[in-house]
Design an enzyme around this catalytic site. Structure first.
Site, short mmCIF file in Angstrom:
data_model
loop_
_atom_site.label_atom_id
_atom_site.label_comp_id
_atom_site.label_asym_id
_atom_site.label_seq_id
_atom_site.Cartn_x
_atom_site.Cartn_y
_atom_site.Cartn_z
N CYS A 67 0.79 -1.24 0.00
CA CYS A 67 0.00 0.00 0.00
C CYS A 67 0.82 1.28 0.00
O CYS A 67 0.24 2.37 0.01
CB CYS A 67 -0.90 0.01 1.24
SG CYS A 67 0.02 0.20 2.80
N GLY B 298 3.31 3.57 -5.61
CA GLY B 298 2.78 3.16 -6.90
C GLY B 298 1.28 2.93 -6.94
O GLY B 298 0.49 3.66 -6.33
N ASP C 181 6.69 -8.09 6.07
CA ASP C 181 6.90 -8.82 4.82
C ASP C 181 5.59 -9.49 4.40
O ASP C 181 5.09 -10.37 5.08
CB ASP C 181 8.00 -9.86 5.03
CG ASP C 181 8.36 -10.61 3.76
OD1 ASP C 181 7.70 -10.39 2.72
OD2 ASP C 181 9.30 -11.43 3.80
N ILE D 93 2.24 -6.11 -5.24
CA ILE D 93 3.58 -6.42 -4.74
C ILE D 93 4.56 -6.57 -5.91
O ILE D 93 4.30 -7.30 -6.86
CB ILE D 93 3.59 -7.73 -3.92
CG1 ILE D 93 2.70 -7.58 -2.68
CG2 ILE D 93 5.00 -8.11 -3.52
CD1 ILE D 93 3.21 -6.61 -1.65
N TYR E 263 1.15 -6.16 -16.26
CA TYR E 263 1.49 -5.33 -17.42
C TYR E 263 1.77 -6.26 -18.60
O TYR E 263 2.30 -7.36 -18.43
CB TYR E 263 2.71 -4.44 -17.14
CG TYR E 263 3.09 -3.54 -18.29
CD1 TYR E 263 2.26 -2.49 -18.67
CD2 TYR E 263 4.26 -3.76 -19.00
CE1 TYR E 263 2.60 -1.67 -19.73
CE2 TYR E 263 4.61 -2.94 -20.07
CZ TYR E 263 3.77 -1.89 -20.43
OH TYR E 263 4.09 -1.09 -21.49
N TYR F 52 10.02 -8.58 -21.42
CA TYR F 52 8.93 -8.50 -20.45
C TYR F 52 7.92 -9.64 -20.63
O TYR F 52 8.03 -10.67 -19.99
CB TYR F 52 8.22 -7.13 -20.51
CG TYR F 52 7.40 -6.89 -19.26
CD1 TYR F 52 7.96 -6.25 -18.16
CD2 TYR F 52 6.08 -7.33 -19.16
CE1 TYR F 52 7.24 -6.06 -17.00
CE2 TYR F 52 5.35 -7.16 -18.00
CZ TYR F 52 5.93 -6.53 -16.92
OH TYR F 52 5.21 -6.36 -15.77
N LYS G 121 3.76 -13.14 -14.71
CA LYS G 121 2.46 -12.48 -14.87
C LYS G 121 1.42 -13.43 -15.45
O LYS G 121 0.22 -13.34 -15.13
CB LYS G 121 2.61 -11.24 -15.76
CG LYS G 121 3.47 -10.13 -15.15
CD LYS G 121 2.96 -9.70 -13.79
CE LYS G 121 3.77 -8.55 -13.20
NZ LYS G 121 3.29 -8.16 -11.85
N LEU H 162 4.35 3.08 -16.51
CA LEU H 162 4.61 4.29 -15.74
C LEU H 162 6.01 4.25 -15.15
O LEU H 162 6.63 3.18 -15.06
CB LEU H 162 3.59 4.43 -14.60
CG LEU H 162 2.16 4.81 -14.98
CD1 LEU H 162 1.27 4.78 -13.76
CD2 LEU H 162 2.13 6.21 -15.60
N VAL H 163 6.49 5.40 -14.74
CA VAL H 163 7.78 5.47 -14.07
C VAL H 163 7.61 5.01 -12.63
O VAL H 163 6.92 5.65 -11.83
CB VAL H 163 8.35 6.91 -14.08
CG1 VAL H 163 9.71 6.94 -13.38
CG2 VAL H 163 8.49 7.42 -15.51
#
Length: 539
Positions: free
Chosen positions: A191, A194, A253, A281, A367, A377, A386, A412-413
């Protein structure tokens, strides 16, 4: 009383004062009224000076209780003759010793000042300091903090900058309220930065939801700034409490079974159940709770070496990069860290504890990106992870009756994306194109659109693609946007990087992650690095 003109004079003055008091004590013996004001039971000016010098910078408990303070005053009054008759000689010896020590230190400083006057004065406070206990009034955690960048990591953070950035996102969420009902009790795993942070902000300040967050961030230590996630979480909790919203955060953690148990207990005690579980995460390693084995993720292609262009963000240079393919073990480890297993374990723990509300949903962020980034990726190790998240979503939905959705977000950065070769250059070009078209979004814009139009739309049913994913990368993947990025990709070089890409915007966004480059913050002013988590008192 005027202050001594120099450290040496201060030492002499202190020694003389101690010697005078000792002399009076010895002379007055059983008649201490010479030290008190005859018409009052209050301490003399000497005692009041002690009170001003010591009681204010410390707590009353550190010296004496408040009930004992009047007794101290009475001890210096004219009516306490029996106590002072015995105390006078006992106090005299230590005061004489103190006076002698002070004069000896002055003599030492004077001799050294003949040879090195400035050095002697500089060393004198050090020589004196170790004779006295440390006092909190002389310590401070305020400092001027500037960004220090090493590769894709900024090693410093700015507390006020982080707070202002959180406030900006809160303002955006409030300015774009939902038009249909949404979540009311939300758990956000990851939380503090990002998409996780922006989702929490949207839930709290858009839907007025109670939020429980799980994060892992180091607090300030020994005058060093905390991690950005710590300051972000502190700022969020403060704002939520001011708005009358429930907000609690557990620092631990997320992969650890103990953290899951703590979270379940917090939900039972404070919320009863949760109706939205957000899993956000991104981590480099994970210890398997079943085996105790530590697994480390990697960002590599699969099957063959991959060569393409990337940008060195430190030097603003476009260079070629070649990445060797991952081994089978590296692929498996990356899936173990970044795949859907831990998301599934969280839902299992929540379900078995009975803290998932009827109709609860859960999402995990992902993503896909354009084909030019796929080798490193979507078709690489991280892509395998993913894809495992998507498999986990189906298992969660079937096994626990909790609809689970992978959310495919925009590039996004972030700290995570900055570490992926090729992707930073793609983002620089993408930002240029989307800003020109007026479709650029940051984390908060993405998450407001996700919750208000995709996950909780007016018709009530989440909007998904053919694979069951919620897509908020739709504006990024628009055909005209991708074609424009491809055209720029074929042209970009070190010489024209700053002209045809939004490299400046990339750098600005990167610094903002750590609280720098925020409008309205004076980075030349010292700032206190200490920041307490408001909900820590509940834990």
């Amino acid at each position: 009383m005027s202050c001594p003109a120099s450290p040496s004079a201060a030492v002499v003055s202190a020694g003389a004062l101690c010697l005078c008091v000792a002399t009076v004590l010895l002379a007055t013996g059983s008649n201490p009224t010479a030290l008190s004001t005859a018409s009052t039971r209050s301490p003399t000016s000497l005692v009041r000076g002690v009170d001003r010098g010591l009681m204010r910078p410390t707590t009353a408990a550190a010296l004496t209780t408040m009930r004992e303070v009047p007794q101290m005053a009475e001890g210096f009054s004219g009516e306490a003759t029996s106590a002072w008759a015995a105390a006078g000689p006992q106090w005299a010896a230590p005061l004489v010793a103190a006076a002698s020590s002070a004069l000896a230190l002055w003599w030492w400083a004077a001799r050294r000042s003949v040879r090195r006057p400035l050095a002697a004065l500089a060393e004198l406070p050090t020589a004196v300091t170790h004779l006295a206990p440390p006092m909190a009034m002389f310590t401070t955690t305020a400092k001027v903090i500037q960004p220090k960048i090493r590769g894709f990591i900024c090693t410093t953070t700015h507390p006020i900058g982080c707070e202002k950035r959180v406030q900006e996102e809160i303002a955006y969420a409030r300015a774009h309220p939902p038009t249909s009902p949404g979540p009311k009790r939300v758990l956000v795993i990851g939380c503090s930065t990002g998409y996780g942070l922006s989702t929490r902000i949207t839930a709290a300040f858009g839907y007025q939801a109670a939020t429980l967050g799980v994060f892992l961030a180091g607090p300030p230590t020994k005058g060093r700034p905390a991690a950005a996630g710590w300051y972000n979480t502190v700022a969020f909790e403060k704002a939520a409490l001011e708005a009358g919203l429930y907000a609690r955060s557990l620092n631990g953690d997320a992969f650890d079974s103990t953290t899951k148990a703590r979270t379940v207990e917090a939900i039972k005690r404070d919320l009863g159940t949760v109706d939205l579980v957000v899993y956000s995460i991104a981590a480099p390693k994970r210890t398997d709770p079943a085996t105790g084995v530590l697994h480390k993720a990697c960002l590599k292609p699969i099957g063959a070496t991959y060569t393409n262009r990337t940008v060195n963000t430190d030097k603003a240079e476009v260079t070629d990069v070649s990445i060797e393919p991952a081994s089978p073990e590296e692929i498996a480890d990356t899936v173990k860290v970044m795949g859907g297993e831990d998301w599934e374990l969280w839902i299992q723990a929540l379900s078995e504890a009975g803290v998932l509300a009827e109709g609860a949903k859960t999402v995990a962020y992902s993503y896909i990106g354009p084909e030019m980034t796929w080798p490193v990726y979507w078709s690489g190790t991280i892509g395998e992870a993913k894809k495992d998240v998507e498999k986990a979503a189906k298992r969660i939905t079937q096994q626990y009756g909790c609809p689970a959705y992978p959310v495919v977000a925009k590039a996004l950065v972030t700290q995570a994306s900055s570490a992926i070769p090729v992707v930073p250059l793609y983002i620089c070009l993408l930002y240029r194109v989307m800003k020109e078209k007026g479709t650029h979004e940051g984390c908060i814009e993405q998450m407001v659109r996700l919750l208000t139009t995709k996950l909780y739309p007016e018709n009530g049913a989440p909007i998904v693609d053919e694979a069951g994913r919620v897509r908020v990368d739709d504006w990024e993947m628009a055909e005209d946007v991708q074609q424009a990025v491809k055209d720029l990709w074929s042209q970009v070089s070190t010489a024209n990087l700053k002209d045809i890409s939004d490299f400046a915007g990339y750098q600005t966004e990167f610094l903002r992650l750590f609280g720098f480059g925020i409008d309205g913050v004076d980075y030349d002013q010292p700032v206190d690095v200490e920041a307490d988590l408001p909900s820590a008192a509940q834990q």
